[in-house]
Every structure is written in C-alpha cells, then in structure tokens.
Scaffold this motif. Sequence first.
Motif, mmCIF file in Angstrom:
data_model
loop_
_atom_site.group_PDB
_atom_site.id
_atom_site.type_symbol
_atom_site.label_atom_id
_atom_site.label_comp_id
_atom_site.label_asym_id
_atom_site.label_seq_id
_atom_site.Cartn_x
_atom_site.Cartn_y
_atom_site.Cartn_z
ATOM 1 N N THR A 33 -46.366 19.248 0.532
ATOM 2 C CA THR A 33 -45.876 17.835 0.797
ATOM 3 C C THR A 33 -45.194 17.564 -0.698
ATOM 4 N N LEU A 34 -43.880 17.224 -0.693
ATOM 5 C CA LEU A 34 -43.063 16.975 -2.041
ATOM 6 C C LEU A 34 -42.399 15.470 -1.968
ATOM 7 N N PRO A 35 -42.535 14.845 -3.199
ATOM 8 C CA PRO A 35 -41.915 13.562 -3.302
ATOM 9 C C PRO A 35 -40.335 14.027 -3.271
ATOM 10 N N ILE A 36 -39.496 13.223 -2.905
ATOM 11 C CA ILE A 36 -37.991 13.469 -2.600
ATOM 12 C C ILE A 36 -37.485 13.861 -4.071
ATOM 13 N N ASP A 37 -37.732 13.408 -5.284
ATOM 14 C CA ASP A 37 -37.555 13.788 -6.587
ATOM 15 C C ASP A 37 -37.741 15.413 -6.841
ATOM 16 N N VAL A 38 -38.839 15.727 -6.444
ATOM 17 C CA VAL A 38 -39.142 17.406 -6.610
ATOM 18 C C VAL A 38 -38.587 18.036 -5.650
ATOM 19 N N LEU A 39 -38.408 17.458 -4.469
ATOM 20 C CA LEU A 39 -37.604 18.314 -3.348
ATOM 21 C C LEU A 39 -36.058 18.485 -3.841
ATOM 22 N N GLU A 40 -35.453 17.356 -4.285
ATOM 23 C CA GLU A 40 -33.966 17.650 -4.858
ATOM 24 C C GLU A 40 -34.082 18.661 -6.059
ATOM 25 N N LYS A 41 -34.935 18.616 -6.881
ATOM 26 C CA LYS A 41 -35.088 19.606 -8.163
ATOM 27 C C LYS A 41 -35.339 21.208 -7.585
ATOM 28 N N THR A 42 -36.123 21.352 -6.408
ATOM 29 C CA THR A 42 -36.416 22.541 -6.022
ATOM 30 C C THR A 42 -35.310 23.123 -5.152
ATOM 31 N N MET A 43 -34.319 22.311 -4.668
ATOM 32 C CA MET A 43 -33.293 22.754 -3.857
ATOM 33 C C MET A 43 -32.070 23.125 -4.717
ATOM 34 N N SER A 44 -31.864 22.972 -5.861
ATOM 35 C CA SER A 44 -30.739 23.214 -6.719
ATOM 36 C C SER A 44 -31.288 23.966 -7.786
ATOM 37 N N HIS A 45 -30.341 24.942 -8.212
ATOM 38 C CA HIS A 45 -30.264 25.772 -9.282
ATOM 39 C C HIS A 45 -29.249 25.741 -10.087
ATOM 40 N N PRO A 46 -29.347 25.798 -11.495
ATOM 41 C CA PRO A 46 -28.083 25.579 -12.393
ATOM 42 C C PRO A 46 -27.509 27.001 -12.412
ATOM 43 N N LEU A 47 -27.690 28.077 -12.044
ATOM 44 C CA LEU A 47 -27.168 29.397 -12.266
ATOM 45 C C LEU A 47 -26.288 29.553 -10.736
ATOM 46 N N THR A 48 -26.960 28.959 -9.569
ATOM 47 C CA THR A 48 -26.017 29.082 -8.464
ATOM 48 C C THR A 48 -24.975 28.004 -8.544
ATOM 49 N N ASN A 49 -25.064 26.755 -9.228
ATOM 50 C CA ASN A 49 -23.834 26.079 -9.492
ATOM 51 C C ASN A 49 -22.735 26.806 -10.603
ATOM 52 N N GLN A 50 -23.463 27.394 -11.484
ATOM 53 C CA GLN A 50 -22.471 28.020 -12.660
ATOM 54 C C GLN A 50 -21.920 29.128 -11.700
ATOM 55 N N GLY A 51 -22.333 29.949 -10.811
ATOM 56 C CA GLY A 51 -21.912 30.922 -10.145
ATOM 57 C C GLY A 51 -20.883 30.342 -9.307
ATOM 58 N N MET A 52 -20.973 29.534 -8.528
ATOM 59 C CA MET A 52 -20.028 29.048 -7.706
ATOM 60 C C MET A 52 -18.762 28.684 -8.440
ATOM 61 N N ASP A 53 -18.931 27.909 -9.697
ATOM 62 C CA ASP A 53 -17.828 27.451 -10.657
ATOM 63 C C ASP A 53 -17.078 29.044 -10.959
ATOM 64 N N LYS A 54 -17.600 29.825 -11.181
ATOM 65 C CA LYS A 54 -16.948 31.092 -11.695
ATOM 66 C C LYS A 54 -16.173 31.914 -10.595
ATOM 67 N N PHE A 55 -16.942 31.628 -9.404
ATOM 68 C CA PHE A 55 -16.051 32.439 -8.204
ATOM 69 C C PHE A 55 -15.020 31.722 -7.838
ATOM 70 N N LEU A 56 -15.014 30.096 -7.805
ATOM 71 C CA LEU A 56 -13.867 29.355 -7.715
ATOM 72 C C LEU A 56 -12.701 29.394 -8.520
ATOM 73 N N THR A 57 -12.947 29.816 -9.996
ATOM 74 C CA THR A 57 -12.297 29.589 -10.802
ATOM 75 C C THR A 57 -11.467 31.036 -10.806
ATOM 76 N N ASP A 58 -12.054 31.983 -10.488
ATOM 77 C CA ASP A 58 -11.358 33.560 -10.476
ATOM 78 C C ASP A 58 -10.551 33.554 -9.121
ATOM 79 N N TRP A 59 -11.063 32.837 -8.226
ATOM 80 C CA TRP A 59 -10.239 32.605 -6.869
ATOM 81 C C TRP A 59 -8.995 31.977 -7.020
ATOM 82 N N GLN A 60 -9.152 30.781 -7.826
ATOM 83 C CA GLN A 60 -7.826 29.861 -7.855
ATOM 84 C C GLN A 60 -6.776 30.568 -8.790
ATOM 85 N N LYS A 61 -7.223 31.729 -9.453
ATOM 86 C CA LYS A 61 -5.964 32.395 -10.197
ATOM 87 C C LYS A 61 -5.051 33.068 -9.193
ATOM 88 N N LEU A 62 -5.375 33.398 -7.923
ATOM 89 C CA LEU A 62 -4.622 33.935 -6.806
ATOM 90 C C LEU A 62 -3.484 33.199 -6.414
#
Length: 220
Positions: free
Chosen positions: A184-213
């Motif tokens: 059982t998780l408090p909401i703030d802990v659930l939010e923290k466990t669902m996201s990861h900075p490397l996921t966000n960073q990876g998405m930004d990089k993929f999008l930046t590369d894609w936009q070059k097209l």
Amino acid sequence: MKLFLDTADRKAIEKWSKTGIIDGVTTNPSHLSKEGSNPQQVVKDICQMLPHGDISVEITETTQKSVYEQAHAIAKIATNVVVKIPCHVDYYEIINQLVKDGIKINVTLVFTLIQSTFMAKLGVKYISPFVGRWDDIDVEGGELLFEIRSMFDRYNYQTELLAASLRGVRHLHTAILAGADAVTLPIDVLEKTMSHPLTNQGMDKFLTDWQKLGIKQFPQ
Ligand code: E4P
C-alpha cells in the motif's frame, strides 16, 4: 502483486485508479479524519469507485464487545470492505470469532514475525507489517517482509502479506523483492515510483533527434 492506495482522498483515488494498476485502498482513522465529518459516506464512495478492489476500513472502538459489533457494522457498508483491526493482544479472541463469521480482516500495526505467525494461524485475509515505523526508530523494517514471506511459504498459510507504511522508492523495491502479496502506497510515493529521470531524459533525446528530420506528420 496487488497495489493499494494508502489514502482516503477520493479525488486522488479516482485519478490514480484510471491507470489500471490499483487494486484497492487502505484507509485508516488518520486518513479518514482529513476527509471531513462523514467518514461513512467517504468509505461508500471509495467502495463504489473500486467495486472489485479491497477497501480496508479500520475499527475505532476499543472494548472487545464494541470492536466485535463495529467490525460487523463496517463489513456491512459494502461487499468489498475489509475490516482493519490492530494486532493487539486484547483482540485475538475477537479476530478469531470474526474470521469464523466470514469477515475479511486486515490485521494492522504488525511489527514482528511472531505476531504475523499468530495472525496467519487465525486465518485473517491480510496482515500489514509497518516497514516505515520500524525505520523511524532506526531498525531495518524491510527485513521483516523477507522473514514473513519465508514463514508463510514454509507453513503454507493462506494469509496475504500486505507491506504497509512504505515511505519511498526503496521501501517499495524491498517489498517487491521480498515477495509481498500486496503493497500500500501513499499518493506521493506512488508518483515518485512511477517516474524516472532517465525515462524523461531518454524521451527528450529521442524527440530532439526526431525533430531534426523536419517531418510534419508520421506516418503520412
Ligand atoms: C497501512 O494500512 C497504514 O495506513 C499506513 O501504511 C501507515 O503508514 P505510516 O506509518 O506512514 O503512517
């Protein structure tokens, strides 16, 4: 593994239950006291929001007779209610009787392997060991989850291990590794466990590369 929300905040429950990963809610008197003066209505609303989920609702009476009667009354609020009862020496007899009456029980405020064994012997549905509250007094709380898992498996008890008082990502990681049946998780802990900075960073990089097209629409 079941995932419960450790809150009585209906807006948050409604929002996060849409993710599809939520299996229920564990309320307690502290959570309910924050939600206004009609806890029964709050519980009814939560039970309707997750009709197939287990919704734990804690007793607030203290004498054996009143706890027994209140447990039955709480169980009648909705079919998906699980009655939460503290693991106190005075309540063993009541818990034993309630299990025989067919009431689903979540034994809360569990702190030792021995308490867990005794409650499993009584046949309760869940036991909730409080990991964070051990950590609060500088004792490694996560170890208890491994001990209980091993004991349940050795004796083939059907009671489910519900890891509670989880305060952060490390606690959840430990509970999963230990083989908790539910967390059982408090909401703030659930939010923290669902996201990861490397996921966000990876998405930004993929999008930046894609936009070059310079492509406007994909696929065409
Ligand atoms: C669980 O059922 C309890 O409501 C909860 O996990 C307690 O957590 P706390 O120790 O952070 O208050």
